[in-house]
Scaffold this motif. Structure first.
Motif, PDB file in Angstrom:
ATOM      1  N   PRO A 132       0.814  -1.227   0.000  1.00 44.24           N
ATOM      2  CA  PRO A 132       0.000   0.000   0.000  1.00 44.24           C
ATOM      3  C   PRO A 132       0.845   1.273   0.000  1.00 44.24           C
ATOM      4  N   ARG A 133       2.051   1.230   0.550  1.00 41.77           N
ATOM      5  CA  ARG A 133       2.819   2.480   0.625  1.00 41.77           C
ATOM      6  C   ARG A 133       4.317   2.296   0.479  1.00 41.77           C
ATOM      7  N   ASP A 134       4.879   1.440   1.332  1.00 36.31           N
ATOM      8  CA  ASP A 134       6.334   1.368   1.395  1.00 36.31           C
ATOM      9  C   ASP A 134       6.897   0.183   0.613  1.00 36.31           C
ATOM     10  N   LEU A 135       8.102   0.400   0.117  1.00 32.00           N
ATOM     11  CA  LEU A 135       8.832  -0.668  -0.568  1.00 32.00           C
ATOM     12  C   LEU A 135       9.470  -1.587   0.474  1.00 32.00           C
ATOM     13  N   MET A 136       9.396  -2.874   0.240  1.00 32.96           N
ATOM     14  CA  MET A 136      10.011  -3.848   1.150  1.00 32.96           C
ATOM     15  C   MET A 136      10.726  -4.908   0.339  1.00 32.96           C
ATOM     16  N   ILE A 137      11.913  -5.275   0.791  1.00 36.12           N
ATOM     17  CA  ILE A 137      12.675  -6.330   0.112  1.00 36.12           C
ATOM     18  C   ILE A 137      13.105  -7.334   1.164  1.00 36.12           C
ATOM     19  N   SER A 138      12.822  -8.588   0.908  1.00 43.80           N
ATOM     20  CA  SER A 138      13.247  -9.614   1.844  1.00 43.80           C
ATOM     21  C   SER A 138      13.999 -10.692   1.064  1.00 43.80           C
ATOM     22  N   ILE A 139      15.170 -11.032   1.555  1.00 47.23           N
ATOM     23  CA  ILE A 139      15.960 -12.078   0.889  1.00 47.23           C
ATOM     24  C   ILE A 139      16.137 -13.227   1.862  1.00 47.23           C
ATOM     25  N   CYS A 140      15.974 -14.436   1.340  1.00 48.43           N
ATOM     26  CA  CYS A 140      16.339 -15.630   2.106  1.00 48.43           C
ATOM     27  C   CYS A 140      17.517 -16.252   1.373  1.00 48.43           C
ATOM     28  N   LEU A 141      18.621 -16.370   2.061  1.00 48.11           N
ATOM     29  CA  LEU A 141      19.852 -16.834   1.406  1.00 48.11           C
ATOM     30  C   LEU A 141      20.315 -18.147   2.049  1.00 48.11           C
ATOM     31  N   SER A 142      20.681 -19.093   1.195  1.00 43.66           N
ATOM     32  CA  SER A 142      21.263 -20.335   1.723  1.00 43.66           C
ATOM     33  C   SER A 142      22.768 -20.303   1.513  1.00 43.66           C
ATOM     34  N   GLY A 143      23.439 -21.142   2.252  1.00 40.22           N
ATOM     35  CA  GLY A 143      24.889 -21.252   2.102  1.00 40.22           C
ATOM     36  C   GLY A 143      25.335 -22.591   2.630  1.00 40.22           C
ATOM     37  N   GLU A 144      26.623 -22.783   2.675  1.00 38.06           N
ATOM     38  CA  GLU A 144      27.146 -24.067   3.120  1.00 38.06           C
ATOM     39  C   GLU A 144      28.423 -23.854   3.921  1.00 38.06           C
ATOM     40  N   VAL A 145      28.620 -24.737   4.882  1.00 37.29           N
ATOM     41  CA  VAL A 145      29.873 -24.700   5.650  1.00 37.29           C
ATOM     42  C   VAL A 145      30.192 -26.134   6.085  1.00 37.29           C
ATOM     43  N   GLY A 146      31.465 -26.483   6.083  1.00 40.54           N
ATOM     44  CA  GLY A 146      31.860 -27.785   6.620  1.00 40.54           C
ATOM     45  C   GLY A 146      31.552 -27.795   8.119  1.00 40.54           C
ATOM     46  N   GLU A 147      31.103 -28.945   8.629  1.00 40.27           N
ATOM     47  CA  GLU A 147      30.684 -28.971  10.039  1.00 40.27           C
ATOM     48  C   GLU A 147      31.823 -28.522  10.956  1.00 40.27           C
ATOM     49  N   LYS A 148      33.057 -28.879  10.580  1.00 36.15           N
ATOM     50  CA  LYS A 148      34.198 -28.509  11.437  1.00 36.15           C
ATOM     51  C   LYS A 148      34.533 -27.021  11.343  1.00 36.15           C
ATOM     52  N   SER A 149      34.072 -26.368  10.284  1.00 32.55           N
ATOM     53  CA  SER A 149      34.399 -24.942  10.103  1.00 32.55           C
ATOM     54  C   SER A 149      33.338 -24.011  10.672  1.00 32.55           C
ATOM     55  N   LEU A 150      32.202 -24.556  11.082  1.00 32.08           N
ATOM     56  CA  LEU A 150      31.109 -23.704  11.585  1.00 32.08           C
ATOM     57  C   LEU A 150      31.584 -22.877  12.781  1.00 32.08           C
ATOM     58  N   ILE A 151      31.275 -21.584  12.751  1.00 29.87           N
ATOM     59  CA  ILE A 151      31.564 -20.724  13.907  1.00 29.87           C
ATOM     60  C   ILE A 151      30.251 -20.090  14.352  1.00 29.87           C
ATOM     61  N   THR A 152      29.867 -20.303  15.597  1.00 30.08           N
ATOM     62  CA  THR A 152      28.608 -19.751  16.105  1.00 30.08           C
ATOM     63  C   THR A 152      28.894 -18.549  17.013  1.00 30.08           C
ATOM     64  N   ARG A 153      27.824 -17.978  17.566  1.00 26.51           N
ATOM     65  CA  ARG A 153      27.990 -16.898  18.556  1.00 26.51           C
ATOM     66  C   ARG A 153      28.278 -17.497  19.930  1.00 26.51           C
ATOM     67  N   GLY A 154      28.120 -18.809  20.056  1.00 26.05           N
ATOM     68  CA  GLY A 154      28.076 -19.425  21.380  1.00 26.05           C
ATOM     69  C   GLY A 154      29.358 -20.056  21.888  1.00 26.05           C
ATOM     70  N   GLY A 155      30.489 -19.887  21.197  1.00 24.81           N
ATOM     71  CA  GLY A 155      31.684 -20.660  21.580  1.00 24.81           C
ATOM     72  C   GLY A 155      32.757 -19.875  22.320  1.00 24.81           C
ATOM     73  N   ALA A 156      32.492 -18.604  22.659  1.00 30.09           N
ATOM     74  CA  ALA A 156      33.552 -17.785  23.275  1.00 30.09           C
ATOM     75  C   ALA A 156      33.973 -18.363  24.630  1.00 30.09           C
ATOM     76  N   GLN A 157      35.275 -18.324  24.906  1.00 31.07           N
ATOM     77  CA  GLN A 157      35.791 -18.865  26.167  1.00 31.07           C
ATOM     78  C   GLN A 157      36.546 -17.785  26.945  1.00 31.07           C
ATOM     79  N   VAL A 158      36.464 -17.880  28.260  1.00 28.90           N
ATOM     80  CA  VAL A 158      37.131 -16.899  29.125  1.00 28.90           C
ATOM     81  C   VAL A 158      38.625 -16.863  28.766  1.00 28.90           C
ATOM     82  N   GLY A 159      39.149 -15.637  28.593  1.00 26.20           N
ATOM     83  CA  GLY A 159      40.550 -15.473  28.219  1.00 26.20           C
ATOM     84  C   GLY A 159      40.739 -15.221  26.733  1.00 26.20           C
ATOM     85  N   ASP A 160      39.728 -15.522  25.908  1.00 30.78           N
ATOM     86  CA  ASP A 160      39.828 -15.232  24.465  1.00 30.78           C
ATOM     87  C   ASP A 160      40.048 -13.746  24.235  1.00 30.78           C
ATOM     88  N   CYS A 161      40.800 -13.428  23.187  1.00 29.43           N
ATOM     89  CA  CYS A 161      40.867 -12.042  22.724  1.00 29.43           C
ATOM     90  C   CYS A 161      39.617 -11.759  21.897  1.00 29.43           C
TER      91      CYS A 161
END
Ligand code: ADP
Ligand code: MG
Length: 342
Positions: A132-161
């Motif tokens: 009705p008024r505003d322009l909207m763009i939504s993208i859904c993007l897929s990708g791939e990563v090897g399971e061993k290469s995955l980096i999440t937000r959840g892995g930080a450890q005390v002492g990390d830089c």
């Protein structure tokens, strides 16, 4: 209950609780830059989506439709990069008001396709509806990563830089100047010569996701946690802190802020530190890595991409919370505040 009472992330947490089902195939779900799903023995499918709404994420008076398409694609690629992966296929949904012409829509697609060409993914579907008024763009993007290469937000450890690529705050500095240039206020301020803010303008209008840098970090195998800076450093470090169950200290003087951001902030009577901490849309990477591995990772990234890496702080135990330390050593709580939708 009103949305503003719980905010964007309070709402997402409630929705997560409602729809959560344990599923062994889902390695990362709601709460990371992209979802990661096991699809073969060694590889994970990554899925992310971002919506851009006129008046919230872009303004047709200060940027072209091509640039809006570019930014929509970059926001998604940056989330795939933050998981250590590479983008593959995109579905694009557009809600079109009467004020956008056929040529205008094509321009949006040329902007998205320029990112697709440069970063090697394909647009393979989508949806088209009226708005009705505003322009909207939504993208859904897929990708791939090897399971061993995955980096999440959840892995930080005390002492990390805590490290960050490139510079922060440029995008918001550029946006502030573009808004000023488009407003009536411009007569009230002496103009800042174009060449003194052209690089921050480009940072806002045509950001570049750190896809190669992220892949190098993922291959290196030393990074514990990663996120892209889409909401401002404070908010995005806050996500790592929350998902990893840790605390963090950020050293103010180590936050990389470019000279143009400082100049723009001075000109506007604003703070370049605020742009960096709470502005967002820089699409840099924040990652945590053991101190022994920092130098090697930073050198490799610099050598292969020319992108600098700065160490800006340290991961602390959870009870320390998130603190910002000033150059004089004063420690203040750092509020994980980014852009507020509600
Ligand atoms: P980013 O800034 O990296 O794009 P967001 O802050 O948009 O991430 O989203 C944070 C997390 O919440 C992501 O895992 C995202 O998939 C999830 N999320 C956001 N909105 C919704 C929603 N409406 N329903 C389910 N999950 C959502
Ligand atoms: Mg993200």
């Amino acid at each position: 209950m009103k949305l503003e009472q719980i905010g964007e992330f309070g709402l997402i947490a409630r929705l997560k609780e409602r729809v959560y089902r344990p599923d062994q195939q889902v390695v990362a779900g709601i709460g990371d830059d992209a979802a990661a799903v096991r699809v073969s023995l060694h590889n994970l499918l990554l899925l992310t989506t971002d919506v851009l709404v006129e008046g919230v994420h872009f303004d047709r008076r200060i940027q072209s439709l091509w640039q809006i398409g570019w930014r929509a694609a970059v926001a998604n690629v940056s989330d795939i990069a933050a998981m250590g992966g590479l983008p593959h296929y995109a579905l694009v949904s557009i809600c079109l008001p009467e004020t956008v012409s056929v040529e205008g829509v094509e321009e949006i697609y040329d902007g998205m396709d320029a990112v697709a060409d440069e970063l090697n993914f394909r647009i393979i579907g989508g949806d088209t509806v009226s708005s009705p008024r505003d322009l909207m763009i939504s993208i859904c993007l897929s990708g791939e990563v090897g399971e061993k290469s995955l980096i999440t937000r959840g892995g930080a450890q005390v002492g990390d830089c805590i490290c960050v690529t490139g510079e922060l705050g440029g995008s918001q500095a550029g946006l502030a100047m573009l808004k000023l240039a488009a407003s009536d206020q411009k007569r009230k301020l002496s103009p800042l010569p174009k060449n003194e803010w052209s690089s921050v303008r480009d940072r806002y209008l045509q950001p570049r996701p750190r896809l190669r840098e992220a892949s190098l970090l993922a291959q290196g195998g030393m990074v514990h946690a990663m996120i892209d800076v889409s909401d401002g450093l404070a908010g995005d470090v806050g996500h790592i802190v929350r998902e990893s169950g840790v605390g963090a200290e950020i050293l103010e003087e180590k936050i990389p802020i470019g000279s143009q951001s400082h100049r723009v902030a001075r000109h506007l009577g604003l703070s370049a530190m605020d742009f960096a901490l709470h502005g967002g849309e820089d699409y840099e990477l924040v990652f945590t890595i053991p101190p022994d591995d920092v130098q090697g990772a930073a050198e490799r990234i610099r050598r292969e991409t020319k992108t600098p890496v700065s160490v800006i702080g340290e991961i602390l135990p959870a009870q320390e919370g998130m603190v910002l330390t000033s150059p004089s050593g004063e420690r203040k709580p750092l509020l994980a505040e980014g852009y507020r939708h509600f």
